[in-house]
Design a protein around this motif. Sequence first.
Motif, PDB file in Angstrom:
ATOM      1  N   ARG A  44       0.821  -1.223   0.000  1.00 43.75           N
ATOM      2  CA  ARG A  44       0.000   0.000   0.000  1.00 43.75           C
ATOM      3  C   ARG A  44       0.852   1.270   0.000  1.00 43.75           C
ATOM      4  O   ARG A  44       0.574   2.207  -0.707  1.00 43.75           O
ATOM      5  N   GLY A  45       1.889   1.293   0.817  1.00 39.93           N
ATOM      6  CA  GLY A  45       2.752   2.470   0.891  1.00 39.93           C
ATOM      7  C   GLY A  45       3.351   2.843  -0.451  1.00 39.93           C
ATOM      8  O   GLY A  45       3.469   4.002  -0.786  1.00 39.93           O
ATOM      9  N   SER A  46       3.719   1.853  -1.249  1.00 42.89           N
ATOM     10  CA  SER A  46       4.300   2.130  -2.563  1.00 42.89           C
ATOM     11  C   SER A  46       3.313   2.852  -3.467  1.00 42.89           C
ATOM     12  O   SER A  46       3.685   3.757  -4.200  1.00 42.89           O
ATOM     13  N   VAL A  47       2.057   2.433  -3.456  1.00 35.58           N
ATOM     14  CA  VAL A  47       1.045   3.090  -4.282  1.00 35.58           C
ATOM     15  C   VAL A  47       0.871   4.526  -3.804  1.00 35.58           C
ATOM     16  O   VAL A  47       0.845   5.460  -4.602  1.00 35.58           O
ATOM     17  N   ASP A  48       0.756   4.701  -2.487  1.00 37.49           N
ATOM     18  CA  ASP A  48       0.588   6.046  -1.947  1.00 37.49           C
ATOM     19  C   ASP A  48       1.763   6.945  -2.324  1.00 37.49           C
ATOM     20  O   ASP A  48       1.574   8.122  -2.613  1.00 37.49           O
ATOM     21  N   LEU A  49       2.933   6.403  -2.340  1.00 36.48           N
ATOM     22  CA  LEU A  49       4.117   7.199  -2.657  1.00 36.48           C
ATOM     23  C   LEU A  49       4.300   7.429  -4.149  1.00 36.48           C
ATOM     24  O   LEU A  49       4.799   8.466  -4.562  1.00 36.48           O
ATOM     25  N   ASN A  50       3.900   6.477  -4.969  1.00 38.57           N
ATOM     26  CA  ASN A  50       4.269   6.522  -6.380  1.00 38.57           C
ATOM     27  C   ASN A  50       3.155   6.825  -7.370  1.00 38.57           C
ATOM     28  O   ASN A  50       3.446   7.279  -8.476  1.00 38.57           O
ATOM     29  N   PHE A  51       1.902   6.571  -7.028  1.00 32.13           N
ATOM     30  CA  PHE A  51       0.837   6.699  -8.023  1.00 32.13           C
ATOM     31  C   PHE A  51       0.749   8.097  -8.629  1.00 32.13           C
ATOM     32  O   PHE A  51       0.850   8.271  -9.841  1.00 32.13           O
ATOM     33  N   LEU A  52       0.545   9.103  -7.806  1.00 32.90           N
ATOM     34  CA  LEU A  52       0.354  10.460  -8.335  1.00 32.90           C
ATOM     35  C   LEU A  52       1.612  10.980  -9.014  1.00 32.90           C
ATOM     36  O   LEU A  52       1.533  11.636 -10.060  1.00 32.90           O
ATOM     37  N   PHE A  53       2.777  10.671  -8.434  1.00 27.92           N
ATOM     38  CA  PHE A  53       4.028  11.109  -9.049  1.00 27.92           C
ATOM     39  C   PHE A  53       4.191  10.472 -10.432  1.00 27.92           C
ATOM     40  O   PHE A  53       4.514  11.149 -11.404  1.00 27.92           O
ATOM     41  N   THR A  54       3.942   9.165 -10.514  1.00 25.68           N
ATOM     42  CA  THR A  54       4.101   8.456 -11.789  1.00 25.68           C
ATOM     43  C   THR A  54       3.102   8.964 -12.823  1.00 25.68           C
ATOM     44  O   THR A  54       3.460   9.190 -13.989  1.00 25.68           O
ATOM     45  N   LEU A  55       1.870   9.170 -12.406  1.00 28.06           N
ATOM     46  CA  LEU A  55       0.843   9.678 -13.313  1.00 28.06           C
ATOM     47  C   LEU A  55       1.246  11.051 -13.867  1.00 28.06           C
ATOM     48  O   LEU A  55       1.155  11.300 -15.079  1.00 28.06           O
ATOM     49  N   ALA A  56       1.709  11.929 -12.993  1.00 31.92           N
ATOM     50  CA  ALA A  56       2.146  13.265 -13.426  1.00 31.92           C
ATOM     51  C   ALA A  56       3.359  13.182 -14.349  1.00 31.92           C
ATOM     52  O   ALA A  56       3.439  13.917 -15.345  1.00 31.92           O
ATOM     53  N   GLU A  57       4.282  12.300 -14.037  1.00 27.81           N
ATOM     54  CA  GLU A  57       5.489  12.147 -14.860  1.00 27.81           C
ATOM     55  C   GLU A  57       5.135  11.618 -16.253  1.00 27.81           C
ATOM     56  O   GLU A  57       5.666  12.086 -17.264  1.00 27.81           O
ATOM     57  N   VAL A  58       4.224  10.654 -16.314  1.00 30.01           N
ATOM     58  CA  VAL A  58       3.777  10.127 -17.608  1.00 30.01           C
ATOM     59  C   VAL A  58       3.125  11.244 -18.414  1.00 30.01           C
ATOM     60  O   VAL A  58       3.423  11.427 -19.597  1.00 30.01           O
ATOM     61  N   GLN A  59       2.255  12.015 -17.773  1.00 31.50           N
ATOM     62  CA  GLN A  59       1.596  13.123 -18.477  1.00 31.50           C
ATOM     63  C   GLN A  59       2.624  14.124 -19.002  1.00 31.50           C
ATOM     64  O   GLN A  59       2.536  14.569 -20.144  1.00 31.50           O
ATOM     65  N   ARG A  60       3.594  14.488 -18.182  1.00 30.73           N
ATOM     66  CA  ARG A  60       4.615  15.455 -18.586  1.00 30.73           C
ATOM     67  C   ARG A  60       5.411  14.934 -19.779  1.00 30.73           C
ATOM     68  O   ARG A  60       5.633  15.647 -20.762  1.00 30.73           O
ATOM     69  N   LEU A  61       5.813  13.658 -19.729  1.00 29.14           N
ATOM     70  CA  LEU A  61       6.596  13.075 -20.817  1.00 29.14           C
ATOM     71  C   LEU A  61       5.787  12.962 -22.110  1.00 29.14           C
ATOM     72  O   LEU A  61       6.301  13.253 -23.202  1.00 29.14           O
ATOM     73  N   VAL A  62       4.529  12.557 -21.999  1.00 27.07           N
ATOM     74  CA  VAL A  62       3.687  12.446 -23.190  1.00 27.07           C
ATOM     75  C   VAL A  62       3.476  13.822 -23.820  1.00 27.07           C
ATOM     76  O   VAL A  62       3.537  13.975 -25.043  1.00 27.07           O
ATOM     77  N   ARG A  63       3.282  14.837 -22.975  1.00 25.81           N
ATOM     78  CA  ARG A  63       3.124  16.193 -23.507  1.00 25.81           C
ATOM     79  C   ARG A  63       4.393  16.650 -24.222  1.00 25.81           C
ATOM     80  O   ARG A  63       4.325  17.227 -25.314  1.00 25.81           O
ATOM     81  N   ALA A  64       5.546  16.399 -23.632  1.00 26.66           N
ATOM     82  CA  ALA A  64       6.812  16.789 -24.258  1.00 26.66           C
ATOM     83  C   ALA A  64       6.997  16.053 -25.582  1.00 26.66           C
ATOM     84  O   ALA A  64       7.418  16.648 -26.587  1.00 26.66           O
ATOM     85  N   TYR A  65       6.686  14.772 -25.597  1.00 27.34           N
ATOM     86  CA  TYR A  65       6.806  13.957 -26.807  1.00 27.34           C
ATOM     87  C   TYR A  65       5.839  14.467 -27.883  1.00 27.34           C
ATOM     88  O   TYR A  65       6.214  14.605 -29.053  1.00 27.34           O
TER      89      TYR A  65
END
Length: 160
Positions: free
Chosen positions: A3-24
């Motif tokens: 559970r802790g991993s999801v809490d720590l990583n979900f929003l960060f990963t989602l934002a990072e994917v969005q940022r990279l897709v936008r840049a691409y």
Amino acid sequence: MPRGSVDLNFLFTLAEVQRLVRAYADKAASRYGITRAQWAVLAKVERCEGLKQSELAELLEMQPITLTRLIDRLCEHGWIERRSDDTDRRAKRLYLRKAARPLLGKLAGLRSELTATALAGINPVEIHRLVGHLETIRENVRGAIHQAHAAPQRKVQRHG
């Protein structure tokens, strides 16, 4: 995944994917002499011709002045036209011009290319499941926002 991993990583990963897709997408759109933002406006007008500029700004979550500049640019290229609204003389409705169609065809191919690159190595069944999960997440957040607006606001006490 604990559970802790999801809490720590979900929003960060989602934002990072969005940022990279936008840049691409920005880099890819530049091949056709447009920006990702201009592409978004063209795509939305293609799907919903006749929208008012104010409606489009809301749909794209964009400031009206920013959208006005984008539309000005698209009009200069002959891809979009503004037409007067029959019921509101202050409003302008947006329509694609014939010259936009070939560009939109190229951009559809580009969208497929971007999607294929982003989803490379993922099983098609898993891709459909992923999209379904993302749609559920979107609706969960949309519902939470709606609930937050409907609930009376409490004053937060500040200390310090």
